[in-house]
Design an enzyme around this catalytic site. Structure first.
Site, PDB file in Angstrom:
ATOM      1  N   GLY A  35      48.162  24.051  36.986  1.00  9.89           N
ATOM      2  CA  GLY A  35      47.806  25.642  36.922  1.00  9.89           C
ATOM      3  C   GLY A  35      46.620  25.957  36.436  1.00  9.89           C
ATOM      4  O   GLY A  35      45.869  26.745  36.905  1.00  9.89           O
TER       5      GLY A  35
ATOM      6  N   GLU B  66      45.433  27.412  29.390  1.00 13.23           N
ATOM      7  CA  GLU B  66      46.536  27.500  30.147  1.00 13.23           C
ATOM      8  C   GLU B  66      46.494  28.311  31.390  1.00 13.23           C
ATOM      9  O   GLU B  66      45.734  29.514  30.954  1.00 13.23           O
ATOM     10  CB  GLU B  66      47.776  28.248  29.154  1.00 13.23           C
ATOM     11  CG  GLU B  66      48.918  27.151  29.115  1.00 13.23           C
ATOM     12  CD  GLU B  66      49.908  26.720  29.971  1.00 13.23           C
ATOM     13  OE1 GLU B  66      49.526  26.768  31.190  1.00 13.23           O
ATOM     14  OE2 GLU B  66      50.835  26.140  29.675  1.00 13.23           O
ATOM     15  N   ASP B  67      47.227  28.476  32.285  1.00 12.41           N
ATOM     16  CA  ASP B  67      47.172  29.445  33.317  1.00 12.41           C
ATOM     17  C   ASP B  67      47.961  30.593  33.028  1.00 12.41           C
ATOM     18  O   ASP B  67      47.608  31.857  33.251  1.00 12.41           O
ATOM     19  CB  ASP B  67      47.713  28.686  34.853  1.00 12.41           C
ATOM     20  CG  ASP B  67      48.777  28.033  34.821  1.00 12.41           C
ATOM     21  OD1 ASP B  67      49.498  27.957  33.543  1.00 12.41           O
ATOM     22  OD2 ASP B  67      49.406  27.630  35.810  1.00 12.41           O
TER      23      ASP B  67
ATOM     24  N   ASP C 221      55.018  32.075  30.461  1.00 13.02           N
ATOM     25  CA  ASP C 221      56.257  32.843  30.776  1.00 13.02           C
ATOM     26  C   ASP C 221      57.122  33.046  29.655  1.00 13.02           C
ATOM     27  O   ASP C 221      57.074  33.763  28.802  1.00 13.02           O
ATOM     28  CB  ASP C 221      56.738  32.462  31.997  1.00 13.02           C
ATOM     29  CG  ASP C 221      58.043  32.962  32.423  1.00 13.02           C
ATOM     30  OD1 ASP C 221      58.147  34.224  32.029  1.00 13.02           O
ATOM     31  OD2 ASP C 221      58.392  32.836  33.978  1.00 13.02           O
TER      32      ASP C 221
ATOM     33  N   LYS D 115      52.951  36.691  30.125  1.00 15.30           N
ATOM     34  CA  LYS D 115      54.049  37.616  30.686  1.00 15.30           C
ATOM     35  C   LYS D 115      54.992  38.061  29.522  1.00 15.30           C
ATOM     36  O   LYS D 115      54.878  37.394  28.404  1.00 15.30           O
ATOM     37  CB  LYS D 115      54.995  36.633  31.390  1.00 15.30           C
ATOM     38  CG  LYS D 115      54.541  36.512  32.993  1.00 15.30           C
ATOM     39  CD  LYS D 115      55.816  36.120  33.724  1.00 15.30           C
ATOM     40  CE  LYS D 115      55.101  35.364  35.031  1.00 15.30           C
ATOM     41  NZ  LYS D 115      56.148  34.889  35.940  1.00 15.30           N
TER      42      LYS D 115
ATOM     43  N   PHE E 133      56.641  37.352  39.365  1.00 14.21           N
ATOM     44  CA  PHE E 133      56.113  35.743  39.907  1.00 14.21           C
ATOM     45  C   PHE E 133      54.799  36.081  40.507  1.00 14.21           C
ATOM     46  O   PHE E 133      54.667  36.828  41.311  1.00 14.21           O
ATOM     47  CB  PHE E 133      57.053  35.002  40.592  1.00 14.21           C
ATOM     48  CG  PHE E 133      56.884  33.714  40.566  1.00 14.21           C
ATOM     49  CD1 PHE E 133      57.233  33.040  39.561  1.00 14.21           C
ATOM     50  CD2 PHE E 133      56.181  32.942  41.834  1.00 14.21           C
ATOM     51  CE1 PHE E 133      57.080  31.450  39.412  1.00 14.21           C
ATOM     52  CE2 PHE E 133      55.974  31.656  41.524  1.00 14.21           C
ATOM     53  CZ  PHE E 133      56.153  30.872  40.344  1.00 14.21           C
TER      54      PHE E 133
ATOM     55  N   ASP F 130      51.155  28.243  41.427  1.00  8.96           N
ATOM     56  CA  ASP F 130      51.785  27.871  42.699  1.00  8.96           C
ATOM     57  C   ASP F 130      53.227  28.310  42.962  1.00  8.96           C
ATOM     58  O   ASP F 130      53.650  28.891  41.777  1.00  8.96           O
ATOM     59  CB  ASP F 130      51.798  26.232  42.539  1.00  8.96           C
ATOM     60  CG  ASP F 130      52.838  25.760  41.715  1.00  8.96           C
ATOM     61  OD1 ASP F 130      52.669  26.141  40.640  1.00  8.96           O
ATOM     62  OD2 ASP F 130      53.700  24.955  42.060  1.00  8.96           O
TER      63      ASP F 130
ATOM     64  N   ARG G  26      48.022  27.505  45.595  1.00  6.62           N
ATOM     65  CA  ARG G  26      47.080  27.224  44.170  1.00  6.62           C
ATOM     66  C   ARG G  26      45.807  27.795  44.614  1.00  6.62           C
ATOM     67  O   ARG G  26      44.956  28.276  43.726  1.00  6.62           O
ATOM     68  CB  ARG G  26      47.089  25.864  43.711  1.00  6.62           C
ATOM     69  CG  ARG G  26      48.439  25.381  42.982  1.00  6.62           C
ATOM     70  CD  ARG G  26      48.024  24.369  42.448  1.00  6.62           C
ATOM     71  NE  ARG G  26      49.280  23.302  42.000  1.00  6.62           N
ATOM     72  CZ  ARG G  26      50.104  23.773  41.076  1.00  6.62           C
ATOM     73  NH1 ARG G  26      49.813  24.455  40.167  1.00  6.62           N
ATOM     74  NH2 ARG G  26      51.207  22.993  40.706  1.00  6.62           N
TER      75      ARG G  26
END
Ligand code: IMP
Length: 182
Positions: free
Chosen positions: A50, A104-105, A108, A136, A158, A165, A171
Site C-alpha cells: 500500500g 506507511e499508507d 487503522d 484512522k 474504508f 486496495d 491501488r
C-alpha cells in the site's frame, strides 16, 4: 474535501483527497522531514504494497541523501482486520545504528504498525520514526508509539486508491476515494 465522482470500470467512488491535494501535502511533509534529517543519511522503509505511491512521491520530495528499503506484512482480509500480523518480506539492508523512517499508507487499528515497529526496533536502529499518509481515528491506542508525520487524520471509513486496495483492486486510482459496494 472534494465531492467528485470517478468512473472506474463503471463504479463511481467519492473522492476524499485528489492527486493535487496529495502532492501538495506530500511536498510539505517532505520539507519537514528533510529539515529534521538534515546532515543525516536515513533509511526510508516502504511498507508494501500500500505504501508504494506515498513512498515514491515522498522520497522524491525529500532533498537529502536517503537510502530505500522495503518490508511487507499482512494483517487484512477484505475490509476486516484478521488481528494476526505476519512478516512476508524483511528488510534487505542492515539498519543497526541507522536513522530509520517507516513509510506507511494508512494506520487503522495500528496492529500492523505496532508489529513492524517492534520488529525494526529489534534490529537496533539509532532512531525510528513513522510517516503515514492517513491515520484512522482510534489507531493510536494500539500503536503505542508516536507517529511523527501524518498526511491526514480520517474517520473509520474504508478508503481506496493511491496504493490502498480492496482485495487487491483499486491501488492505481490516482487519488484517495471512499470505498462503497455499489
Ligand atoms: P491496521 O493493522 O489495522 O492498522 O491495518 C493496517 C493495514 O490495513 C494497512 O497498512 C492497509 O494495508 C490496511 N488497511 C487499513 N485500513 C484500510 C483502508 O481503509 N483501505 C485499504 N487498506 C486498509
Amino acid at each position: 474535501m472534494k465531492n467528485d465522482a470517478l468512473n472506474y470500470n463503471n463504479i463511481p467512488f467519492q473522492a476524499l483527497f485528489s492527486e493535487e491535494m496529495i502532492f501538495s501535502r506530500v511536498k510539505e511533509l517532505g520539507l519537514q522531514i528533510a529539515n529534521d534529517y538534515q546532515g543525516k543519511n536515513p533509511v526510508f522503509v516502504c511498507v508494501l504494497r500500500g505504501g508504494i505511491y506515498f513512498f515514491s512521491d515522498l522520497t522524491k520530495a525529500v532533498p537529502i541523501l536517503v537510502e530505500l528499503d522495503f518490508i511487507q506484512a499482512r494483517s487484512y482480509l477484505g475490509t476486516e482486520s484478521t488481528g494476526n500480523v505476519e512478516l512476508i518480506k524483511d528488510l534487505d539492508s542492515d539498519i543497526e545504528g541507522r536513522d530509520v523512517l517507516i513509510v506507511e499508507d494508512i494506520v487503522d487499528t495500528g496492529r500492523t504498525l505496532k508489529f513492524l515497529i517492534s520488529h525494526i526496533l529489534s534490529k537496533k536502529p539509532k532512531s525510528l520514526e513513522v510517516a503515514s499518509l492517513l491515520f484512522k481515528e482510534g489507531g493510536e491506542e494500539d500503536v503505542g508509539y508516536p507517529i511523527k508525520y501524518i498526511g491526514w487524520n480520517i474517520g473509520k471509513e474504508f478508503v481506496i486508491g493511491y496504493g490502498l486496495d480492496y482485495d487487491g483492486k483499486f491501488r492505481n486510482l490516482p487519488g484517495v476515494f471512499l470505498y462503497s459496494e455499489e
